[in-house]
Scaffold this motif. Structure first.
Motif, PDB file in Angstrom:
ATOM      1  N   ASP A 231     -20.116  88.552   2.144  1.00  0.00           N
ATOM      2  CA  ASP A 231     -21.249  89.159   1.461  1.00  0.00           C
ATOM      3  C   ASP A 231     -21.680  90.427   2.185  1.00  0.00           C
ATOM      4  O   ASP A 231     -21.762  90.459   3.413  1.00  0.00           O
ATOM      5  CB  ASP A 231     -22.407  88.159   1.391  1.00  0.00           C
ATOM      6  CG  ASP A 231     -22.024  86.921   0.571  1.00  0.00           C
ATOM      7  OD1 ASP A 231     -20.940  86.942  -0.053  1.00  0.00           O
ATOM      8  OD2 ASP A 231     -22.796  85.959   0.569  1.00  0.00           O
ATOM      9  N   GLU A 232     -21.966  91.452   1.400  1.00  0.00           N
ATOM     10  CA  GLU A 232     -22.296  92.770   1.977  1.00  0.00           C
ATOM     11  C   GLU A 232     -23.429  92.714   3.007  1.00  0.00           C
ATOM     12  O   GLU A 232     -23.289  93.275   4.099  1.00  0.00           O
ATOM     13  CB  GLU A 232     -22.628  93.754   0.850  1.00  0.00           C
ATOM     14  CG  GLU A 232     -21.373  94.187   0.100  1.00  0.00           C
ATOM     15  CD  GLU A 232     -21.634  94.743  -1.286  1.00  0.00           C
ATOM     16  OE1 GLU A 232     -22.813  95.016  -1.619  1.00  0.00           O
ATOM     17  OE2 GLU A 232     -20.671  94.898  -2.054  1.00  0.00           O
ATOM     18  N   PRO A 233     -24.549  92.035   2.721  1.00  0.00           N
ATOM     19  CA  PRO A 233     -25.628  92.041   3.726  1.00  0.00           C
ATOM     20  C   PRO A 233     -25.193  91.396   5.041  1.00  0.00           C
ATOM     21  O   PRO A 233     -25.606  91.841   6.115  1.00  0.00           O
ATOM     22  CB  PRO A 233     -26.736  91.214   3.068  1.00  0.00           C
ATOM     23  CG  PRO A 233     -26.377  91.138   1.640  1.00  0.00           C
ATOM     24  CD  PRO A 233     -24.901  91.267   1.533  1.00  0.00           C
TER      25      PRO A 233
ATOM     26  N   TYR B  32     -32.051  94.264   3.809  1.00  0.00           N
ATOM     27  CA  TYR B  32     -32.479  94.818   2.523  1.00  0.00           C
ATOM     28  C   TYR B  32     -31.421  95.832   2.113  1.00  0.00           C
ATOM     29  O   TYR B  32     -31.335  96.909   2.674  1.00  0.00           O
ATOM     30  CB  TYR B  32     -33.851  95.471   2.725  1.00  0.00           C
ATOM     31  CG  TYR B  32     -34.475  96.086   1.492  1.00  0.00           C
ATOM     32  CD1 TYR B  32     -35.475  95.421   0.784  1.00  0.00           C
ATOM     33  CD2 TYR B  32     -34.104  97.356   1.055  1.00  0.00           C
ATOM     34  CE1 TYR B  32     -36.077  96.000  -0.326  1.00  0.00           C
ATOM     35  CE2 TYR B  32     -34.704  97.923  -0.061  1.00  0.00           C
ATOM     36  CZ  TYR B  32     -35.687  97.243  -0.741  1.00  0.00           C
ATOM     37  OH  TYR B  32     -36.282  97.818  -1.844  1.00  0.00           O
ATOM     38  N   ASP B  33     -30.574  95.448   1.166  1.00  0.00           N
ATOM     39  CA  ASP B  33     -29.427  96.277   0.791  1.00  0.00           C
ATOM     40  C   ASP B  33     -29.619  96.807  -0.629  1.00  0.00           C
ATOM     41  O   ASP B  33     -29.406  96.086  -1.605  1.00  0.00           O
ATOM     42  CB  ASP B  33     -28.139  95.434   0.905  1.00  0.00           C
ATOM     43  CG  ASP B  33     -26.879  96.239   0.564  1.00  0.00           C
ATOM     44  OD1 ASP B  33     -26.992  97.427   0.198  1.00  0.00           O
ATOM     45  OD2 ASP B  33     -25.775  95.669   0.654  1.00  0.00           O
ATOM     46  N   LEU B  34     -30.039  98.065  -0.720  1.00  0.00           N
ATOM     47  CA  LEU B  34     -30.211  98.683  -2.034  1.00  0.00           C
ATOM     48  C   LEU B  34     -29.150  99.771  -2.180  1.00  0.00           C
ATOM     49  O   LEU B  34     -29.214 100.812  -1.536  1.00  0.00           O
ATOM     50  CB  LEU B  34     -31.624  99.266  -2.156  1.00  0.00           C
ATOM     51  CG  LEU B  34     -32.026  99.818  -3.525  1.00  0.00           C
ATOM     52  CD1 LEU B  34     -31.954  98.755  -4.617  1.00  0.00           C
ATOM     53  CD2 LEU B  34     -33.429 100.408  -3.480  1.00  0.00           C
TER      54      LEU B  34
ATOM     55  N   ILE C 286     -12.955  96.152   3.831  1.00  0.00           N
ATOM     56  CA  ILE C 286     -13.172  97.122   2.752  1.00  0.00           C
ATOM     57  C   ILE C 286     -14.525  96.868   2.096  1.00  0.00           C
ATOM     58  O   ILE C 286     -14.805  95.754   1.642  1.00  0.00           O
ATOM     59  CB  ILE C 286     -12.059  97.051   1.684  1.00  0.00           C
ATOM     60  CG1 ILE C 286     -10.683  97.294   2.323  1.00  0.00           C
ATOM     61  CG2 ILE C 286     -12.322  98.054   0.559  1.00  0.00           C
ATOM     62  CD1 ILE C 286      -9.514  97.182   1.353  1.00  0.00           C
ATOM     63  N   ASP C 287     -15.362  97.887   2.072  1.00  0.00           N
ATOM     64  CA  ASP C 287     -16.609  97.846   1.307  1.00  0.00           C
ATOM     65  C   ASP C 287     -16.292  98.461  -0.046  1.00  0.00           C
ATOM     66  O   ASP C 287     -16.154  99.675  -0.167  1.00  0.00           O
ATOM     67  CB  ASP C 287     -17.690  98.652   2.056  1.00  0.00           C
ATOM     68  CG  ASP C 287     -18.961  98.850   1.218  1.00  0.00           C
ATOM     69  OD1 ASP C 287     -19.057  98.268   0.129  1.00  0.00           O
ATOM     70  OD2 ASP C 287     -19.844  99.606   1.684  1.00  0.00           O
ATOM     71  N   LEU C 288     -16.118  97.605  -1.037  1.00  0.00           N
ATOM     72  CA  LEU C 288     -15.802  98.069  -2.389  1.00  0.00           C
ATOM     73  C   LEU C 288     -17.132  98.251  -3.124  1.00  0.00           C
ATOM     74  O   LEU C 288     -17.630  97.330  -3.757  1.00  0.00           O
ATOM     75  CB  LEU C 288     -14.911  97.022  -3.075  1.00  0.00           C
ATOM     76  CG  LEU C 288     -14.418  97.308  -4.482  1.00  0.00           C
ATOM     77  CD1 LEU C 288     -13.475  98.501  -4.507  1.00  0.00           C
ATOM     78  CD2 LEU C 288     -13.719  96.081  -5.052  1.00  0.00           C
TER      79      LEU C 288
END
Ligand code: ADP
Ligand code: MG
Length: 747
Positions: A148-150, A171-173, A7-9
């Motif tokens: 971690d998302e990245p 690079y996660d913006l 899950i990407d919250l």
């Protein structure tokens, strides 16, 4: 049987994915409306909750009771919003959203969800990660792991484009957060994070706010209205800004129309160029963090194999343009920035959890750093050609800690608090490290120990995060000779989720002492100020007068506020029962002075004592004045500096070494004892060497200042004092044992 999901919250959008059992590939699970991503928005309506795009539309239309971007306040226990007077924290709101995502995914799969991997920004602190886990639990989800998302995005990318030895900067913006992470692709699907930085208060929302400013100014000029003062008109402009931003990603100029109550329609122009120049500082903030990550890894921009774009905000054309300028190569946009994180989480959901690594640090310029050689960055090897991995099964992920973990310590001079780093930033996790130090127990105190753990690299504790106040209880009183002291071992760990755990054991016990969490007191600002004992004891907060209970490592300069002086027991009755014989001697010890005063004293022992560990390098200096002791047989001031002793009356007395008088003194004199390099203690009286003795390193030495009276007859003590006491302990004798960092324990 149940399915494992990722899950990407997200702050703005969330997504759920799983490994399709037929294709063995990660796939997005569409929501109830068939969309692949769900806006992280909730509307409270007539006692029910509405989620996703419906709630987002309601919010854009200015309807009440809509909440969004609550992820920004994750870990903050204050209410994020009030709905009908009911407070909701970010954690609660995230729990509601997760439950919704779970239910929709279960409906789409026609199966139950067994467990989930949930992603968080790499820069999330322990408290934010804990809040995410708690939210998932409240939603009825079993958390398999937090990643971690990245890293998740890099996994999704790596599955299709594996290049051994490639150094990928992710690079996660997103909408509310920015993460920058350097990962290395190892052999056959081994992905390792090397370094990570971020700002979890920087994201697309900040670009929206700049558009809003431009539009407000233009509309005000066109309509003559004061839109800043008109909440309805203001909301209209705010509702437009994100859409305008997205359109400017596709076109270079546009006209924005809005209808304002009391004015009617107004149309204003805006160009991409204006938008870009009005937001360049935000991009530069991300660039500075990219540079920080490279510095940490000891790499230059040329060493980066590729920059991977993740997060919806990387769709703004200025982002890849800026990065191309910085890195000299076009960033890769091979992954769908909205979906990659959830897909990576799904890959991880098919994995088992890993075991703890031991601490691997090196000291560079006096600062503790992760040993980069140990994380596979030591050598710059050639990048091998891209290949498709045989399947998700071969991939492994090793994550690192974004924040150093330390404790509040006192510097060598004893005048300043600082952050003593235990686990440096960018260290592979899970990891644990233990430290041991002496804790002075007291028979009549509850013997609890407060631990102030810090997250952050800053020297100044005030600039770091304090996750919780940890309180160790159940410490049993241990008496060692004259002094009560025991060794407490504290184990600090970052688990696989990046959550901090604190454990403590006494001496060589194999059972953990109870550790509880308490809210961090407001008064921690004192850690940013010089160490001052008066300030500490005057009710600033949690330091009890006369009691040292904080874990403040490295006692160096010893004085009465940071060493535990043990008071002799006081006699609370007199055998004769005579009231006037009630002893009333007072010993007052502060940083400068020990004073004895009182009257009608009988058969008492009163004073203070301090034990110097035999291994400690120690100097002590003091001035003594006994002139006001009332003459009375049997009563005297008793002084012992380990190797010498003295019984003193109003007129002074004799100083003894091994039973032999080495010096006679008057009522006022100075005493100094120091340890020579050869392990010999030397005592100087009025600056003249009076005696010396070599003691074995294993022998401890007691320093005692007391008043004794052996016989039953009364003595009158009016006043005696010892002043200008200076005790210095060199670094060799710190109360903490650095070498024990590897002395960790499981579970
Ligand atoms: P998060 O992970 O924080 O939820 P996302 O990665 O989903 O965020 O990105 C959402 C952000 O991306 C929002 O601020 C949104 O405005 C922005 N965004 C999405 N598409 C575009 C686009 N085409 N141009 C500019 N910004 C965009
Ligand atoms: Mg995201």
């Amino acid at each position: 049987m149940g399915v494992s999901v990722g899950i990407d919250l997200g702050t703005t959008f969330s997504a759920v994915a799983y490994i399709n059992p037929k294709t063995k590939h990660p796939e997005i699970i569409p929501n109830g409306e068939g969309s692949r991503i769900t806006p992280s928005v909730i509307q409270f309506l007539d006692g029910e909750m509405i989620f996703g795009s419906e709630a987002e539309e309601a919010m854009a239309a200015g309807e009440p009771d809509c909440v969004a971007t609550f992820k920004r306040e994750m870990g903050n226990d204050d209410p994020y919003c009030y709905i009908d007077g009911v407070p909701y924290t970010s954690e609660q709101l995230s729990g509601f959203l997760l439950r919704h995502l779970k239910e929709e995914a279960e409906a789409a799969l026609g199966d139950t969800i067994k467990d989930a991997v949930i992603t968080v920004p790499a820069y999330f602190y322990s408290r934010e990660r804990e809040a995410t886990i708690n939210a998932a639990k409240a939603a009825g989800l079993k958390v398999k792991k937090i990643i971690d998302e990245p890293n998740a995005a890099a996994m999704a990318y790596g599955l299709e484009h594996w290049r051994e030895n490639a150094r990928i900067l992710v690079y996660d913006l997103g909408g509310g957060t920015f993460d920058i992470t350097l990962v290395v692709m190892g052999k056959d699907g081994q992905l390792s994070t090397v370094a990570t930085r971020g700002n979890h208060k920087l994201g697309g929302r900040d670009w929206d706010a700049r558009i809003e400013d431009i539009l407000l100014e233009r509309f005000e000029a066109d309509t003559g209205l004061d839109l800043h003062e008109d909440s309805e008109a203001y909301a209209i402009v705010r509702g437009l800004s994100e859409g305008v931003k997205k359109q400017l990603s596709a076109m270079s100029t546009m006209r924005v129309a809005a209808s304002f109550p009391g004015f009617g329609k107004s149309t204003v122009p805006i160009s991409r160029q204006e938008f870009e120049s009005g937001t360049s500082d935000l991009l530069e903030q991300t660039g500075a963090l990219c540079q920080a990550v490279l510095d940490e890894a000891g790499l230059s921009t040329k060493d980066v194999t590729d920059v991977l774009l993740v997060g919806g905000s990387t769709r703004m054309p200025q982002v890849p343009a800026y990065l191309q300028k910085m890195f000299g190569k076009r960033p890769i946009a091979h992954v769908n920035p909205d979906e990659a994180v959830a897909l990576g989480a799904a890959i991880q959901s098919s994995k088992e959890t890993e075991t703890y690594t031991s601490l691997s640090v090196q000291v560079i310029d006096g600062k503790k750093k992760t040993d980069m050689g140990s994380v596979g960055l030591g050598v710059r090897t050639a990048v091998k050609p891209a290949k498709k991995l045989s399947g998700v099964g071969v991939m492994t992920l090793r994550e690192t800690t974004a924040h150093a973990m330390g404790v509040v310590a006192i510097n060598d001079e004893g005048d300043r608090y600082y952050n003593e780093i235990i686990i440096p930033a960018n260290h592979p996790r899970p990891v644990r490290a233990a430290k041991r130090f002496r804790f002075y127990t007291h028979p009549r105190s509850d013997n609890e120990l407060d631990l102030y753990v810090l997250q952050g690299d800053s020297e100044n504790p005030v600039d770091c995060q304090i996750p919780h106040k940890y309180v160790v209880s159940g410490i049993r009183h241990v008496k060692r000779g004259e002094i009560a002291g025991t060794v407490i071992r504290v184990q600090y760990s970052y688990d696989a989720n990046g959550v901090i755990h604190i454990q403590a054991r006494q001496e060589d016990d194999t059972k953990d002492l109870p550790v509880r969490q308490e809210p961090v007191p407001e008064s921690t600002y004192r850690f940013g100020r010089p160490v001052a004992s008066g300030e500490v004891t005057d009710g600033v907060g949690f330091l009890q007068a006369g009691e040292r209970r904080d874990v403040v490592h490295k006692y160096k300069a010893v004085n009465f506020s940071n060493a535990e002086w043990i008071r002799f027991d006081r006699i609370t009755y007199h055998p004769s029962g005579a009231e006037f014989n009630e002893p009333s001697v007072h010993v007052v010890a502060n940083d400068e002075k020990i004073e004895f005063h009182g009257y009608n004293v009988s058969a008492m022992d009163e004073g203070v004592t301090y034990t110097i560990d035999g291994n400690d390098d120690f100097d002590i200096e003091c001035e003594i004045n006994t002139s006001t002791i009332q003459p009375h047989p049997g009563g005297h001031l008793y002084i012992s500096l380990g190797i010498i002793s003295a019984n003193l009356t109003q007129d002074g007395g004799s100083i003894f070494l091994d039973g032999a008088c080495v010096k006679t003194v008057g009522p006022r004199f100075t005493l100094r004892m120091s340890l020579t390099d050869g392990g010999k203690y030397e005592v100087y009286v009025n600056d003249v060497l009076a005696g010396s003795k070599t003691v074995s390193a294993a022998d401890s030495i007691d320093v005692v200042f007391g008043f004794t009276h052996e016989s039953h007859c009364c003595s009158i003590l009016s006043h005696a004092y010892i002043s200008d006491i200076k005790m210095l302990q060199s670094s060799g004798g710190s109360d903490e044992d650095e070498s024990s960092e590897t002395d960790t324990w499981d579970d």
